[in-house]
Design an enzyme around this catalytic site. Structure first.
Site, short mmCIF file in Angstrom:
data_model
loop_
_atom_site.label_atom_id
_atom_site.label_comp_id
_atom_site.label_asym_id
_atom_site.label_seq_id
_atom_site.Cartn_x
_atom_site.Cartn_y
_atom_site.Cartn_z
CD GLU A 110 35.50 68.19 -7.57
OE1 GLU A 110 34.66 68.40 -6.67
OE2 GLU A 110 35.56 67.14 -8.22
CG ASP A 148 35.88 61.44 -7.94
OD1 ASP A 148 36.24 60.50 -7.20
OD2 ASP A 148 36.17 61.54 -9.15
CG ASP A 200 30.80 63.62 -7.64
OD1 ASP A 200 31.61 64.13 -6.83
OD2 ASP A 200 30.98 63.63 -8.87
CG ASP A 233 31.71 68.20 -8.95
OD1 ASP A 233 31.44 69.42 -9.05
OD2 ASP A 233 32.36 67.57 -9.80
#
Ligand code: 0RA
Length: 648
Positions: A434, A516, A514, A512
């Site tokens: 990402e 997102d 998280d 990541d």
């Protein structure tokens, strides 16, 4: 009878065969149940449940209850006739003992009905017994209760009468042998999804599951009961519950006239995917086979003929392909074959050639009738097919773009790809990362020899909502195709992949830790699931797991992947307080050495391999997570939030 006498009388030729059989299973468990991990572990339950399903399909059983005990032992109880307990003349012991200890002895006594169910490997309950450190069977029959216990498949004593009973049925309890299985913890959702599937495939049976390891707030155990009155009709509606219907009707096809029961339920939605789920004797045939070929052939022929007879294609300029008839189609096909021939890599492809004609004919007649009787719906379906053909034609340009660029035709690899030097695909890994910044760190930290990096710009296209040519026009998606080396399918069959050209045998999604990041991972997985399913099915797709924290005290540094590990560190080192905890939100917060140590180095990292336990359930969840409806998505995320937290 004294202990010594008993073992003497049992020491006949048949007992030696039993011991040899059990020994063979314990020596090579994977040959009998597929593997000794999560799949094999759950397979044991399916194997036992399938015996009860057989009893239900013969018309003698209404309820099948599964319990996961606190120690991960399993109880399967049914209210069928109960396994016969009378003396088996030839073997010189109770029929019950024969069923429980002799390989493939399952349906031997039931001459009237042929056994159509049976787990994927059809090995029977004796195989489960061999792989259980403890098993106990209780049979209610003839007004009495009978019991026998086993250890690693070997009876502890002869079958005993232990009481009276005013019902009939069979109850099997078993504890998978921890010295054989590398995974011994049952996953509720996997078992529940299979029981739900069985309820749809075998209507009018109550199947329940109860988890005694987990209590609800009100003190009750987590539990579900599955029941379907209409079977496959309800199954397709359940699979498609997050999709918008193109027509209201479920088209239902059911016939026994070939001596091979054929049942199909199909529905058209406004989307662009084809979702076919097929079963042979309750086994999900993920590799397809003759029944699927017959279905496709019958569908194409019948719809085409109807459209031509009604002059609906006269103005259509483009060629209509088989794919076009199945855009937006969700269908479940279930056949019951007396002597199924299973082929293919995972033995989930039906080989019996006669079944193709049966299914083709069944579809021809029933769908033909439906179209004649429902001209309004027929017109809507044909118009959708024409639209699909037109869009596919428009997509040809996009497809050519991808094919031209693919390395096979000398077009070269994507500019953003940092390739590895190793050429043997089996040794190569591709990280889909990402963002350009994390991609940069990964390029610095990787082993150039066998690890390649492809940075992806933020969120890739949500393929769940996109037309096929939009998918092919997306640069990020084209880059994934070209980097992997697999082609994009043909015009005739858009899902055909030339997997032998795959350039990396591990494809690792690294995002990541998280919200997102997990959304991006889900978008990529959705793309793989819809357009490169064999990549997942053949075990090539993984998710990297970066750490959540770096805990420091003085010179001691420790990465932590969850709350529990962080608390443990604090407990261990926290007496005088000067602990420093760094929370990693993104990959970009790590330097290249940290990223290598925690997430990329095969010696120290943890990869989560993506598998499809249950295709229909995965389809339903992807369409829900990525579709338009907010409500079911929110419900799902709320229901699974605790798991997500533990996982993250
Ligand atoms: C053989 C014959 C009969 C029933 C069964 C097996 C049977 C097996 C299992 C396994 C789990 N539950 C089961 N229930 C029944 C029929 C014997 C008769 O005629 O009564």
């Amino acid at each position: 009878m004294s202990e010594t006498n008993k073992s003497k009388t049992n020491y006949g030729a048949s007992s030696i065969q039993v011991l040899e059989g059990l020994e063979a299973v314990r020596k090579r468990p994977a040959m009998y149940i597929g593997d000794i991990g999560t799949k094999g572990l759950h397979h044991l339950v399916y194997e036992v449940v399938d015996n009860s399903i057989d009893e239900a399909m013969a018309g003698y059983c209404k309820n099948i209850d599964v319990i996961i005990n606190e120690d991960n032992s399993i109880v399967v109880e049914d209210n069928g006739r109960g396994i016969p307990v009378d003396m088996h003349k030839k073997e010189g012991k109770s029929a019950l003992e024969v069923v429980m200890t002799v390989l493939h002895a399952g349906g031997k006594f039931d001459k009237g009905s042929y056994k159509v169910s049976g787990g994927l490997h059809g090995v029977g309950v004796s195989c489960v017994n061999a792989l259980s450190s403890y098993m106990r069977v209780e049979v209610s029959r003839n007004g009495k209760l009978y019991m026998q216990e086993y250890s690693c498949g070997i009876p502890k004593e002869a079958v005993k009468e232990i009481g009276t009973s005013n019902k009939t049925g069979t109850k099997v309890t078993f504890l998978p042998d921890a010295s054989i299985f590398i995974e011994t913890v049952y996953i509720y959702d996997i078992l529940a999804a299979r029981l739900r599937e069985l309820a749809y495939l075998n209507p009018s049976i109550y199947l329940s599951i109860t988890d005694k390891r987990n209590k609800n707030e009100d003190g009750s155990y987590r539990s579900n009961t599955f029941y379907s009155e209409l079977g496959l009709e309800e199954f397709v509606l359940f699979i498609d519950s997050s999709r918008e219907k193109l027509i209201e009707d479920v088209i239902h096809i059911s016939t026994d006239k070939f001596g091979t029961p054929v049942e199909i339920a199909m529905i058209y939605n406004t989307g662009y995917n084809e979702n076919l789920y097929s079963y042979v004797n309750n086994i999900n045939t993920i590799e397809g086979g003759t029944h699927i070929a017959g279905f496709r052939r019958g569908l194409t022929r019948t719809l085409k003929k109807y459209a031509e007879d009604n002059k609906m294609l006269d103005k259509v300029k483009v060629e209509i392909s088989g794919d076009d008839f199945r855009e937006g189609l969700t269908a479940v096909i279930s056949v019951k074959v007396a002597e199924p021939q299973f082929e293919g890599q995972t033995k989930t492809k039906l080989g019996n050639s006669e079944v193709m004609g049966f299914v083709d004919q069944a579809v021809g007649e029933a769908l033909g009738n439906y179209l004649e009787e429902h001209p309004k719906e027929a017109k809507i379906i044909v118009e959708k097919v024409i639209l699909a053909a037109t869009a596919r034609h428009a997509a040809r340009h996009a497809r050519e773009l991808v094919q031209r660029k693919s390395p096979l035709s000398g077009g070269g690899l994507p500019g953003k790809l940092a390739d590895c030097s190793e050429k043997d695909p089996a040794k190569c890994e591709l990280f889909l990362v990402e963002g350009d910044s994390a991609g940069g760190t990964a390029k610095q930290g990787r082993s150039r020899l066998f690890q390649a990096i492809l940075p992806l710009r933020g969120k890739i296209l949500n393929v769940e909502k996109a037309l096929h040519h939009k998918v092919l026009e997306s640069e990020e998606i084209r880059n994934i195709y070209t980097a992997l080396g697999v082609s994009i399918g043909t015009e005739e069959d858009s899902k055909a992949l030339n997997m032998e050209k795959l350039r990396y045998h591990k494809v690792i999604i690294m995002t990541d830790a998280d919200v997102d990041g997990s959304h991006i991972a889900t978008l990529i997985l959705t793309f793989f699931f819809r357009h490169m399913k064999p990549l997942i099915e053949q075990g090539h797709v993984y998710i990297a797991t970066p750490p959540l924290y770096l805990c420091k005290k003085g010179k001691i540094e420790q990465y932590c992947w969850n709350e529990k590990e962080r608390m443990q560190f604090i407990e261990q080192y926290g007496s005088d307080g000067n602990i420093h905890v760094q929370r990693y939100k993104g990959l970009g917060e790590m330097n290249e050495a940290q990223l290598w140590d925690t997430t990329m180095n095969p010696e120290t990292r943890t990869l989560r391999q993506i598998t499809i336990e249950n295709g229909a359930e995965a389809d339903r969840i992807f369409s829900m997570l990525m579709g338009d409806d907010v409500e079911p998505r929110r419900n799902f995320i709320e229901a699974n939030a605790t798991y997500a937290k533990i996982d993250a």
